[in-house]
Each structure stands twice: as structure tokens, then as C-alpha cells.
Write a protein that holds these residues in place. Structure first.
Motif, short mmCIF file in Angstrom:
data_model
loop_
_atom_site.label_atom_id
_atom_site.label_comp_id
_atom_site.label_asym_id
_atom_site.label_seq_id
_atom_site.Cartn_x
_atom_site.Cartn_y
_atom_site.Cartn_z
N ALA A 185 0.87 -1.29 0.01
CA ALA A 185 -0.03 0.00 0.13
C ALA A 185 0.89 1.15 0.05
O ALA A 185 0.56 2.08 -0.82
CB ALA A 185 -0.92 0.05 1.09
N MET A 186 1.91 1.21 0.78
CA MET A 186 2.75 2.40 0.67
C MET A 186 3.28 2.60 -0.80
O MET A 186 3.75 3.66 -0.84
CB MET A 186 3.91 2.27 1.85
N GLY A 187 3.82 1.34 -1.21
CA GLY A 187 4.22 1.48 -2.69
C GLY A 187 3.54 2.35 -3.57
O GLY A 187 3.76 2.96 -4.51
N ILE A 188 2.07 1.82 -3.49
CA ILE A 188 0.99 2.55 -4.27
C ILE A 188 0.96 3.89 -3.97
O ILE A 188 0.84 4.65 -5.11
CB ILE A 188 -0.30 1.62 -4.10
N LEU A 189 0.75 4.40 -2.65
CA LEU A 189 0.81 5.79 -2.30
C LEU A 189 1.87 6.59 -2.84
O LEU A 189 1.83 7.74 -3.38
CB LEU A 189 0.56 6.00 -0.87
N MET A 190 2.90 5.86 -2.96
CA MET A 190 4.30 6.70 -3.08
C MET A 190 4.35 6.89 -4.68
O MET A 190 4.69 7.93 -5.13
CB MET A 190 5.56 6.04 -2.95
N GLU A 191 4.01 6.04 -5.63
CA GLU A 191 4.04 6.03 -7.07
C GLU A 191 2.71 6.99 -7.53
O GLU A 191 2.85 7.77 -8.27
CB GLU A 191 3.64 4.56 -7.57
N ARG A 192 1.42 6.71 -6.64
CA ARG A 192 0.39 7.61 -7.31
C ARG A 192 0.44 9.16 -6.83
O ARG A 192 -0.18 9.68 -7.61
CB ARG A 192 -0.81 6.99 -6.59
N HIS A 193 0.87 9.26 -5.76
CA HIS A 193 1.11 10.71 -5.24
C HIS A 193 2.43 11.19 -5.03
O HIS A 193 2.61 12.17 -4.32
CB HIS A 193 0.23 10.85 -3.92
N ARG A 194 3.38 10.53 -5.49
CA ARG A 194 4.68 10.99 -5.49
C ARG A 194 5.10 11.28 -3.82
O ARG A 194 5.69 12.43 -3.83
CB ARG A 194 4.98 12.22 -6.47
N LEU A 195 4.73 10.36 -3.11
CA LEU A 195 5.20 10.82 -1.57
C LEU A 195 6.62 9.92 -1.20
O LEU A 195 6.73 9.07 -1.97
CB LEU A 195 3.96 9.95 -0.71
N SER A 196 7.14 10.40 -0.26
CA SER A 196 8.29 9.76 0.15
C SER A 196 7.74 8.40 1.03
O SER A 196 6.57 8.53 1.51
CB SER A 196 9.06 10.65 1.23
#
Length: 230
Positions: A185-196
Motif C-alpha cells: 500500500a505504501m508503494g502504491i501511495l508513493m507512486e500515485r501521489h509521489r510521496l516519500s
């Protein structure tokens, strides 16, 4: 009872229990083995009491469910009282249910109609945590002699060790699955919203706290929904 033969059977059972791959499989093997190994035993079950309710965790034989249901409805009975730790008892034995009983009179009367002739049970626990009661049933009155208490203790002791191991395995597998779900889930958020990585985890934690949802469940929603939950 041939104690040497019984000890050998216990050694085989210990290996079989440790080979089970889940807590439920371990419980099912315990009750099936009780019927197979204990002389005169025609049914066996494991009863727990959860918030005052009788819960059948495993059963081998139809009378187990009926007995547990009856004790739950009455709010009393040998298995029910043992599982909830009433009076600090660790074992019980009713040699002949066809005879008048001084305790559990209401249960005894109806148990006879279920075809139960005698019963015995041992508290099943791991470390200091009571888990439930291992209960053995016989259709024949007088099927269980005094020796059954020792035999029951041996069976319950082996079962407790295997159960502790099975619980540990389940907990480890659950932890690994949770960690994997959160990482994905963290990987999805990082890619989707360009988050660290830290920011992605903060988003999951904030949603968990705000909605009072377990972190793993939040992660599952992120993995299954096209957009992240608010």
C-alpha cells in the motif's frame, strides 16, 4: 490401561500435532486423536467460554455440539464451568451420568437424553493462559475409570505444547501478511501521489487513527481501490 503403549502413542501424537499448519488443524487433530487413543471415548471436543457464551472450537462426534449448546443455554455444566475456570478446577470426571448427580443436575438430566453415559475433561491451557476445556464423552456409563484423569492430563499437555507452537506460527504468518500488505500500500501511495516512504506511512497511519480502522485494513483498501481513502 497399558501405560507403555499409551506413552508411545503420545510420542507419535506429539509429532503429528507439530506437523499441523494452523491452530484449527491442531485443535481438530487433538479431538480426533482423543477418540482414537482413549479407551471408551466415543466423542471429544474443545469448549471455550467467550463473553459468557459457550463456543465449540473443535469437535469429533455429534454429541459434542449438542452438549456444548446445552451447557451454553443452561449457563452451567462440567465443560462450561471448567472452561471458564470456575472454582479453580483443572479436571472433572462424571463416571456415570445415569445416576443422580449432586452438581449440574439440569445438565445431567438432559445429557442422558443425548446418549451420554460418562464424561471427563481437562483444562487446556498454554503458559498461564486458559484456552478452554478438552472434554471426552462415552456412551457407556462407567467407561472412564480414575486412570482417565492421568491419561487426559497427558493428552492435554501434549496438546497445549502443540497449540502454543501453532499459535506462534499463526501470529508470525499474520504479521508477515500484514507487513506485506502495508508495504504494498505504501508503494502504491508513493507512486500515485509521489510521496516519500515516511509520508506514505504517515498517510496510512492518519487514516487508521481518524477512522479507527486497523492499519492492515487501511492498506487493503488502498490496494483494492482506484484512489486512496480519505
Amino acid at each position: 490401561m497399558d501405560w507403555q503403549e499409551y506413552a508411545e502413542q503420545m510420542a507419535v501424537l506429539a509429532r503429528e500435532l507439530l506437523a499441523q499448519d494452523s491452530v484449527q488443524a491442531t485443535l481438530d487433530e487433538i479431538v480426533a486423536s482423543a477418540v482414537k487413543l482413549v479407551d471408551g471415548c466415543t466423542a471429544a471436543g474443545i469448549l471455550a467460554v467467550r463473553k459468557g457464551r459457550a463456543v465449540t472450537l473443535a469437535a469429533c462426534g455429534d454429541m459434542v455440539h449438542e452438549s456444548d449448546r446445552l451447557q451454553g443455554e443452561l449457563g452451567e455444566g462440567p465443560c462450561f464451568d471448567l472452561a471458564r475456570g470456575k472454582d479453580g478446577e483443572r479436571v472433572y470426571r462424571i463416571a456415570d451420568l445415569t445416576q443422580p448427580q449432586q452438581t449440574w443436575q439440569r445438565f445431567a438430566e438432559q445429557a442422558r437424553r443425548l446418549g451420554i453415559g460418562s464424561m471427563t475433561g481437562v483444562l487446556l491451557y498454554t503458559d498461564d493462559e486458559d484456552f478452554g476445556a478438552l472434554n471426552l464423552y462415552a456412551r457407556r456409563p462407567g467407561a472412564f475409570s480414575k486412570d482417565i484423569e492421568t491419561a487426559g492430563w497427558l493428552l492435554a499437555s501434549h496438546a497445549a505444547v502443540a497449540l502454543a507452537d501453532a499459535r506462534t506460527i499463526d501470529q508470525l504468518e499474520h504479521a508477515m501478511q500484514t507487513r506485506h500488505a502495508i508495504g504494498e500500500a505504501m508503494g502504491i501511495l508513493m507512486e500515485r501521489h509521489r510521496l516519500s516512504e515516511d509520508d506514505a506511512f504517515s498517510v496510512l497511519r492518519r487514516i487508521s487513527q481518524h477512522h479507527n480502522i486497523k492499519l492492515r485494513d487501511v492498506a487493503q483498501r488502498v490496494r483494492s481501490e482506484p484512489t486512496a481513502p480519505d
